[in-house]
Design a protein around this motif. Structure first.
Motif, PDB file in Angstrom:
ATOM      1  N   SER A  19       0.838  -1.212   0.000  1.00 38.31           N
ATOM      2  CA  SER A  19       0.000   0.000   0.000  1.00 38.31           C
ATOM      3  C   SER A  19       0.862   1.246   0.000  1.00 38.31           C
ATOM      4  CB  SER A  19      -0.929  -0.016   1.212  1.00 38.31           C
ATOM      5  OG  SER A  19      -1.763  -1.158   1.212  1.00 38.31           O
ATOM      6  N   ALA A  20       1.921   1.246   0.816  1.00 39.73           N
ATOM      7  CA  ALA A  20       2.825   2.401   0.841  1.00 39.73           C
ATOM      8  C   ALA A  20       3.485   2.615  -0.514  1.00 39.73           C
ATOM      9  CB  ALA A  20       3.880   2.198   1.926  1.00 39.73           C
ATOM     10  N   PHE A  21       3.852   1.517  -1.179  1.00 48.03           N
ATOM     11  CA  PHE A  21       4.472   1.617  -2.501  1.00 48.03           C
ATOM     12  C   PHE A  21       3.518   2.256  -3.502  1.00 48.03           C
ATOM     13  CE2 PHE A  21       5.118  -0.252  -6.710  1.00 48.03           C
ATOM     14  CZ  PHE A  21       6.447   0.065  -6.962  1.00 48.03           C
ATOM     15  N   VAL A  61      13.486   9.213  -8.000  1.00 48.85           N
ATOM     16  CA  VAL A  61      12.221   8.900  -7.357  1.00 48.85           C
ATOM     17  C   VAL A  61      12.346   7.721  -6.405  1.00 48.85           C
ATOM     18  CG1 VAL A  61      11.467   7.398  -9.241  1.00 48.85           C
ATOM     19  CG2 VAL A  61       9.759   8.495  -7.774  1.00 48.85           C
ATOM     20  N   TRP A  62      13.232   6.755  -6.702  1.00 49.93           N
ATOM     21  CA  TRP A  62      13.390   5.607  -5.814  1.00 49.93           C
ATOM     22  C   TRP A  62      14.085   6.017  -4.516  1.00 49.93           C
ATOM     23  CZ3 TRP A  62      10.838   1.257  -6.627  1.00 49.93           C
ATOM     24  CH2 TRP A  62      10.396   0.979  -7.916  1.00 49.93           C
ATOM     25  N   LEU A  63      15.035   6.932  -4.610  1.00 50.19           N
ATOM     26  CA  LEU A  63      15.683   7.425  -3.401  1.00 50.19           C
ATOM     27  C   LEU A  63      14.696   8.197  -2.532  1.00 50.19           C
ATOM     28  CD1 LEU A  63      19.121   8.641  -4.848  1.00 50.19           C
ATOM     29  CD2 LEU A  63      18.610   6.515  -3.614  1.00 50.19           C
ATOM     30  N   ARG A  64      13.816   8.959  -3.192  1.00 48.29           N
ATOM     31  CA  ARG A  64      12.790   9.680  -2.436  1.00 48.29           C
ATOM     32  C   ARG A  64      11.821   8.721  -1.770  1.00 48.29           C
ATOM     33  NH1 ARG A  64       9.631  12.964  -6.000  1.00 48.29           N
ATOM     34  NH2 ARG A  64      10.777  12.282  -7.838  1.00 48.29           N
ATOM     35  N   PHE A  65      11.492   7.606  -2.445  1.00 49.88           N
ATOM     36  CA  PHE A  65      10.581   6.625  -1.855  1.00 49.88           C
ATOM     37  C   PHE A  65      11.195   5.966  -0.625  1.00 49.88           C
ATOM     38  CE2 PHE A  65       9.406   2.068  -1.707  1.00 49.88           C
ATOM     39  CZ  PHE A  65       8.106   2.219  -1.245  1.00 49.88           C
TER      40      PHE A  65
END
Length: 341
Positions: A19-21, A61-65
């Protein structure tokens, strides 16, 4: 039993992680640029670039996630893009306001719904059953905003007993919210009760027609004892998922009801955040709603496992003896029995 609970908890954790993803990347995939929307159409490219750098939108964006997920695990959801305040206190304040209307609706709504469903199921085909069935079908057919509007017209305008809306907004105190919470509570009870009543009635009818209930009646057990002792414990098991969904719906923020009454809860905050494109607040609300849904459904599964032994894993291990052949008995060395050919 412990292994089963651990499996359910692990499934809940995986569901929450997924869900967070989806929450994070769904908000990132929204059309338009956040920095341009915050600064307006007349903003210069230099100002937009500066704001994007300050918000961290220029990084991968992956680092921000990963950074957002790590902060969210500690309760830090960042800073609001609109107000500049921390997101967590704003969301928790709105959630506490939602609890003021959700908890009474859950307590009174579930209790009243189960009693009406049992009463209708025990009197299947009679006048009371028909009246309750018609009332629940009507309640299921009428949207919440219609019920809320009618209640405002009757009890806030024609008969000015309760306030129609909350004027103080998110700064309202508990004393100001309680009088304004009466009409939203009644609306929520009417909205959720119909589904629980129907599910309870159907389950009770099926339980009364089961073999063990018929056998108990033929043995001379009183009908009331058959209903409450033999039928109701198992009849409530199919109703638990319906109750869990309604509880999660209430705790997750009832958007329509809170918008009609201008009630400063989680649903109203979500509507305001969508209109202003406040992504950190939206992400926090979505993740909190997912946590509520996962927790409530996990609790419903545990209650079902507690009252229904069929849902518990079996502790018996299969025999290693090959089928079709009996196990050979080996005499004990200390046995005094003589074996002769």
């Amino acid at each position: 039993m412990v292994i089963a609970i651990a499996r359910r908890a692990a499934t809940a954790v995986v569901t929450l992680a997924l869900s967070a993803f989806f929450v994070f990347f769904a908000t990132q995939a929204l059309p338009g640029d956040v920095a341009e929307q915050l600064l307006g159409r007349n903003a210069t490219p230099e100002a937009v670039a500066t704001l994007r750098e300050r918000l961290g939108l220029d990084t991968n964006v992956w680092l921000r996630f990963v950074e957002w997920l790590g902060n969210a695990a500690t309760g830090d959801f960042g800073v609001s893009l609109v107000s500049g305040n921390a997101v967590a206190p704003v969301v928790w304040t709105a959630f506490s306001h939602t609890l003021i209307i959700a908890v009474p609706a859950i307590v009174f709504g579930i209790g009243l719904s189960v009693l009406l469903g049992v009463y209708a199921g025990a009197r299947r085909g009679r006048t009371a059953d028909s009246a309750i069935s018609v009332a629940t079908l009507a309640a299921m057919s009428i949207p919440e905003f219609v019920v809320a509007t009618v209640l405002v017209l009757v009890f806030a305008i024609a008969l000015p007993i309760f306030p129609a809306v909350v004027l103080a907004g998110s700064e309202a105190t508990f004393g100001e919210l309680v009088p304004a919470a009466i009409l939203p509570i009644v609306t929520l009870i009417l909205a959720m009760s119909a589904y629980i009543v129907r599910a309870t009635r159907t389950s009770v009818v099926d339980g009364l027609e089961s073999e063990h209930a018929i056998s108990a009646t033929m043995k001379g057990v009183a009908p009331r004892r058959v209903l409450w002792r033999h039928v109701l414990p198992t009849a409530m098991l199919p109703v638990l998922p319906v109750i869990a969904l309604n509880v999660a719906w209430l705790l997750g923020g009832v958007v329509v009801v809170e918008s009609v009454f201008n009630y400063p809860g989680l649903g109203k905050l979500m509507i305001d955040s969508v209109s202003t494109r406040d992504l950190p607040v939206l992400q926090a609300i979505a993740l909190l709603s997912a946590l509520v849904y996962v927790s409530v459904n996990l609790l419903a599964d545990l209650v079902a496992m507690l009252f229904d032994p069929r849902q518990r894993p079996s502790n018996t291990r299969p025999s290693k003896t090959r089928p079709g052949r009996a196990a050979r008995r080996v005499p004990s060395p200390t046995s005094t029995t003589e074996v002769t050919e």
